[in-house]
Design a protein around this motif. Structure first.
Motif, PDB file in Angstrom:
ATOM      1  N   ARG A  98      -4.884   9.536 -13.660  1.00 27.59           N
ATOM      2  CA  ARG A  98      -4.059  10.083 -12.583  1.00 27.59           C
ATOM      3  C   ARG A  98      -3.563  11.456 -12.993  1.00 27.59           C
ATOM      4  N   LYS A  99      -4.229  12.483 -12.478  1.00 22.00           N
ATOM      5  CA  LYS A  99      -3.871  13.858 -12.827  1.00 22.00           C
ATOM      6  C   LYS A  99      -3.287  14.554 -11.604  1.00 22.00           C
ATOM      7  N   ARG A 100      -2.695  15.707 -11.843  1.00 23.36           N
ATOM      8  CA  ARG A 100      -2.199  16.477 -10.683  1.00 23.36           C
ATOM      9  C   ARG A 100      -3.267  17.459 -10.188  1.00 23.36           C
ATOM     10  N   GLU A 101      -4.138  17.869 -11.080  1.00 20.04           N
ATOM     11  CA  GLU A 101      -5.286  18.705 -10.685  1.00 20.04           C
ATOM     12  C   GLU A 101      -6.513  17.933 -11.135  1.00 20.04           C
ATOM     13  N   PHE A 102      -7.354  17.554 -10.207  1.00 23.08           N
ATOM     14  CA  PHE A 102      -8.514  16.745 -10.576  1.00 23.08           C
ATOM     15  C   PHE A 102      -9.693  17.148  -9.706  1.00 23.08           C
ATOM     16  N   GLU A 103     -10.829  16.532  -9.979  1.00 24.43           N
ATOM     17  CA  GLU A 103     -12.021  16.922  -9.231  1.00 24.43           C
ATOM     18  C   GLU A 103     -12.579  15.722  -8.481  1.00 24.43           C
ATOM     19  N   GLN A 104     -12.966  15.958  -7.244  1.00 22.79           N
ATOM     20  CA  GLN A 104     -13.522  14.873  -6.434  1.00 22.79           C
ATOM     21  C   GLN A 104     -14.990  15.134  -6.106  1.00 22.79           C
ATOM     22  N   MET A 105     -15.742  14.051  -5.935  1.00 21.96           N
ATOM     23  CA  MET A 105     -17.115  14.146  -5.418  1.00 21.96           C
ATOM     24  C   MET A 105     -17.097  13.302  -4.140  1.00 21.96           C
ATOM     25  N   ASN A 161       0.678  16.233  -6.025  1.00 21.40           N
ATOM     26  CA  ASN A 161       1.906  16.200  -6.808  1.00 21.40           C
ATOM     27  C   ASN A 161       2.275  14.757  -7.105  1.00 21.40           C
ATOM     28  N   GLU A 162       1.504  14.126  -7.985  1.00 21.41           N
ATOM     29  CA  GLU A 162       1.683  12.703  -8.302  1.00 21.41           C
ATOM     30  C   GLU A 162       3.051  12.472  -8.939  1.00 21.41           C
ATOM     31  N   ILE A 163       3.733  11.390  -8.552  1.00 18.46           N
ATOM     32  CA  ILE A 163       5.052  11.069  -9.115  1.00 18.46           C
ATOM     33  C   ILE A 163       4.923  10.779 -10.604  1.00 18.46           C
ATOM     34  N   ASP A 222       0.840  -1.186   0.000  1.00 16.53           N
ATOM     35  CA  ASP A 222       0.000   0.000   0.000  1.00 16.53           C
ATOM     36  C   ASP A 222       0.872   1.232   0.000  1.00 16.53           C
ATOM     37  N   GLU A 223       0.438   2.261  -0.766  1.00 14.81           N
ATOM     38  CA  GLU A 223       1.213   3.494  -0.815  1.00 14.81           C
ATOM     39  C   GLU A 223       1.225   4.195   0.550  1.00 14.81           C
ATOM     40  N   LYS A 224       0.335   3.725   1.447  1.00 12.90           N
ATOM     41  CA  LYS A 224       0.277   4.375   2.756  1.00 12.90           C
ATOM     42  C   LYS A 224       1.220   3.723   3.767  1.00 12.90           C
ATOM     43  N   GLU A 281     -13.626   4.470  -7.064  1.00 11.81           N
ATOM     44  CA  GLU A 281     -14.197   5.127  -5.882  1.00 11.81           C
ATOM     45  C   GLU A 281     -13.765   4.407  -4.617  1.00 11.81           C
ATOM     46  N   GLY A 282     -13.563   5.168  -3.573  1.00 12.22           N
ATOM     47  CA  GLY A 282     -13.264   4.571  -2.266  1.00 12.22           C
ATOM     48  C   GLY A 282     -14.473   4.736  -1.356  1.00 12.22           C
ATOM     49  N   VAL A 283     -14.844   3.652  -0.660  1.00 15.79           N
ATOM     50  CA  VAL A 283     -15.902   3.746   0.357  1.00 15.79           C
ATOM     51  C   VAL A 283     -15.258   3.257   1.649  1.00 15.79           C
ATOM     52  N   HIS A 284     -14.987   4.205   2.537  1.00 12.77           N
ATOM     53  CA  HIS A 284     -14.145   3.888   3.689  1.00 12.77           C
ATOM     54  C   HIS A 284     -14.832   4.222   5.012  1.00 12.77           C
ATOM     55  N   TYR A 285     -14.546   3.405   6.007  1.00  6.33           N
ATOM     56  CA  TYR A 285     -15.058   3.650   7.348  1.00  6.33           C
ATOM     57  C   TYR A 285     -13.876   4.177   8.164  1.00  6.33           C
ATOM     58  N   THR A 297     -17.558   8.361   1.116  1.00  4.01           N
ATOM     59  CA  THR A 297     -17.589   7.857  -0.258  1.00  4.01           C
ATOM     60  C   THR A 297     -16.876   8.914  -1.093  1.00  4.01           C
ATOM     61  N   SER A 298     -15.889   8.475  -1.868  1.00  4.67           N
ATOM     62  CA  SER A 298     -15.063   9.452  -2.569  1.00  4.67           C
ATOM     63  C   SER A 298     -14.749   8.967  -3.979  1.00  4.67           C
ATOM     64  N   VAL A 299     -15.198   9.741  -4.963  1.00  5.60           N
ATOM     65  CA  VAL A 299     -14.975   9.335  -6.353  1.00  5.60           C
ATOM     66  C   VAL A 299     -14.510  10.534  -7.170  1.00  5.60           C
ATOM     67  N   GLY A 300     -13.646  10.276  -8.134  1.00  8.53           N
ATOM     68  CA  GLY A 300     -13.147  11.347  -8.993  1.00  8.53           C
ATOM     69  C   GLY A 300     -14.045  11.559 -10.200  1.00  8.53           C
ATOM     70  N   VAL A 301     -14.272  12.832 -10.534  1.00  7.07           N
ATOM     71  CA  VAL A 301     -15.031  13.167 -11.753  1.00  7.07           C
ATOM     72  C   VAL A 301     -14.255  12.652 -12.968  1.00  7.07           C
ATOM     73  N   ASP A 302     -12.932  12.866 -12.945  1.00  5.05           N
ATOM     74  CA  ASP A 302     -12.098  12.516 -14.104  1.00  5.05           C
ATOM     75  C   ASP A 302     -12.072  11.009 -14.342  1.00  5.05           C
ATOM     76  N   ARG A 303     -11.972  10.240 -13.243  1.00  2.00           N
ATOM     77  CA  ARG A 303     -11.965   8.773 -13.401  1.00  2.00           C
ATOM     78  C   ARG A 303     -13.343   8.284 -13.849  1.00  2.00           C
ATOM     79  N   THR A 304     -14.393   8.983 -13.405  1.00  2.00           N
ATOM     80  CA  THR A 304     -15.752   8.617 -13.860  1.00  2.00           C
ATOM     81  C   THR A 304     -15.862   8.866 -15.353  1.00  2.00           C
TER      82      THR A 304
END
Ligand code: ATP
Length: 466
Positions: free
Chosen positions: A219-226, A209-211, A118-120, A292-296, A331-338
């Motif tokens: 995978r963008k450096r400026e993107f939009e989230q919902m 600042n994605e590698i 995991d990147e984390k 999309e990530g759905v996280h608790y 719940t977190s999803v990117g507009v761009d990935r959608t």
């Protein structure tokens, strides 16, 4: 930047990149200056598609009576990101090939050989995993097995702001929209219209600042989230989490995504504060990847902001006479990935009346142009005037209507198929006699005659039903 994952459908992504540029969906950012990595500019059809995506998502949130909308700032006090843990922990594991100097994400290289990292993970831990697997790891660009040490590279984008140069402070552009929600949770609660459980939904830009910004809009450096953060009592959280997981997967039916193209993937390495984390993955041309990530997230975020700000963020439950820090389901999803998913899912090539065509099979509710109006002949003023009248009237109710009088009808159909317009309306000589038009269906190519009077409701019904 280098692609690490191999394309499963070779050439599809290139076709989509080329179509979307040619037809005015998406352009490379700063293109006339050679491009600026990780940024893209939206053209006329891209803007329309984005609006559809955002509206559909917002609508799905507003179906609930306890979801509030928010629009928080992009510039945020540095403390926000210190409290959230982003300043110290929001990083990607960078590794450089000593032979050709190409930069990679270590977790992506490990993924190719089937090792989950995991990147984390902490820098020390990912170095351990990387070292264990060194003999199997070779550079996808030059083939050598000679990587340096893995280092954590911060993803936070910074800027400076202040009254005078010497007073300028380093500030962070938000790395996710979620923190804006956490720091406003109390404001929304205190507005008096909401009580636990309730959610806050927000759509907005995020910066990282994605590698290796790669795979087009993925995978963008400026993107939009919902994003939607749901604040709930610790006891009710597990049930609410299951409900949100169900709802978020079901949501993608409303976008018309093909069956079998979405799946759940549970995080194998949980970040220390997360109680559970699942991603919805889509099968992109380069393989299954997070949409999309759905996280608790437990009470970590509000707890941290309470600690760092000194403001009491707890909730007093009048019924149970108990005070607690609400738990959060996100719940977190990117507009761009959608949008990338919609393009990949809709792209098709077939043959109609002996002619090859490229077609975007968007569901009508997602299509950037809902219908195009053609006068049969461009040089017959009666036809043009009648078509203009129909076009103008339709546009008052449904703004996403296009005018097209260029080339023969066959060419116009091809052009509209290529951008996914579900209906083409032709005004011909019969129209002048009986006030009816032909409506041609994008997918079947079939035409039916519809009276001008019914045209508006015909289209609206089709869009709604889709
Ligand atoms: P990844 O593992 O692919 O880097 P992530 O786990 O860092 O993604 P989150 O922090 O969970 O992503 O962000 C939530 C959502 O925001 C993602 O599911 C994705 O849709 C979108 N997103 C994240 N980073 C990017 C990016 N660089 N470009 C476009 N969309 C992104």
């Amino acid at each position: 930047m280098e692609k690490v994952k191999k394309e499963k459908q070779p050439g599809l992504l290139d076709k989509i990149v080329s179509l979307t540029k040619r037809r005015g969906f998406v352009f490379q950012g700063s293109e006339i200056y050679g491009g600026f990595a990780g940024t893209y500019d939206w053209g006329p059809l891209g803007v329309a598609l984005r609006r559809n995506v955002v509206e559909q998502w917002t609508h799905s949130m507003q179906m609930h009576d306890n979801i509030a909308l928010l629009d928080s700032s992009i510039f945020t006090a540095a403390k926000v990101w210190e409290a959230s843990g982003h300043v110290t922990g929001f990083s990607d594991p960078l590794v450089v090939c000593n032979a050709c100097h190409t930069k990679f994400r270590a977790d992506h290289l490990l993924e190719v050989i089937g090792v989950v990292a995991d990147e984390k993970m902490t820098e020390a831990r990912i170095n351990e995993v990387f070292d264990e697997n060194r003999p199997k790891l070779h550079c996808p660009v030059c083939g050598k097995k000679d990587f340096g040490r893995v280092t954590a590279k911060s993803l936070l984008a910074t800027s400076t702001l202040g009254k005078f140069e010497e007073e300028d402070k380093e500030v962070y552009l938000r790395g996710e929209t979620a923190q804006g929600i956490f720091i406003n949770y109390k404001n929304v609660l205190d507005s008096g219209f909401y009580s636990i459980p309730f959610g806050i939904a927000q759509v907005g830009k995020a910066f990282r600042n994605e590698i290796s910004p790669r795979q087009f809009l993925f995978r963008k450096r400026e993107f939009e989230q919902m994003e939607m953060q749901y604040f709930v009592s610790p006891e009710e959280a597990p049930v609410a989490y299951e409900e949100w997981r169900k709802e978020r997967m079901a949501y993608y039916e409303t976008l018309g995504i093909k069956e079998g193209k979405l799946r759940w993937k549970q995080h194998e390495n949980l970040v220390f504060y997360a109680k559970d984390a699942w991603d919805i993955q889509y099968e992109y041309p380069f393989g299954w990847s997070e949409l999309e990530g759905v996280h608790y997230r437990g009470d970590y975020d509000l707890g941290q902001h309470q600690k760092f700000s000194g403001v009491d963020l707890s909730f007093y439950d009048e019924d149970t006479k108990r005070r607690y820090i609400p738990h959060v389901i996100e719940t977190s999803v990117g507009v761009d990935r959608t949008i990338l998913m919609l393009l990949v899912d809709a792209y098709d090539e077939d043959e109609m009346n002996g002619e090859k065509r490229v077609i975007l099979r968007f569901k009508p509710n997602m299509a950037p142009v809902k219908a195009a109006v053609f006068p049969l002949l461009k040089n017959k003023s009666e036809l043009v005037a009648k078509a203009r009248e129909i076009y103008t009237n339709l546009k008052k109710e449904i703004p996403q209507i296009m005018w097209d009088d260029n080339g023969n009808i066959g060419k116009r159909y091809r052009r509209q198929d290529e951008i996914g317009t579900p209906y083409c309306i032709t005004v011909d000589f019969d129209t002048l006699e009986n006030d009816s038009v032909t409506v041609r269906d994008r997918d079947s190519g079939e035409q039916e005659r519809i009276s001008i009077q019914e045209l508006n409701s015909f289209l609206s019904d089709k869009i709604k039903a889709s």
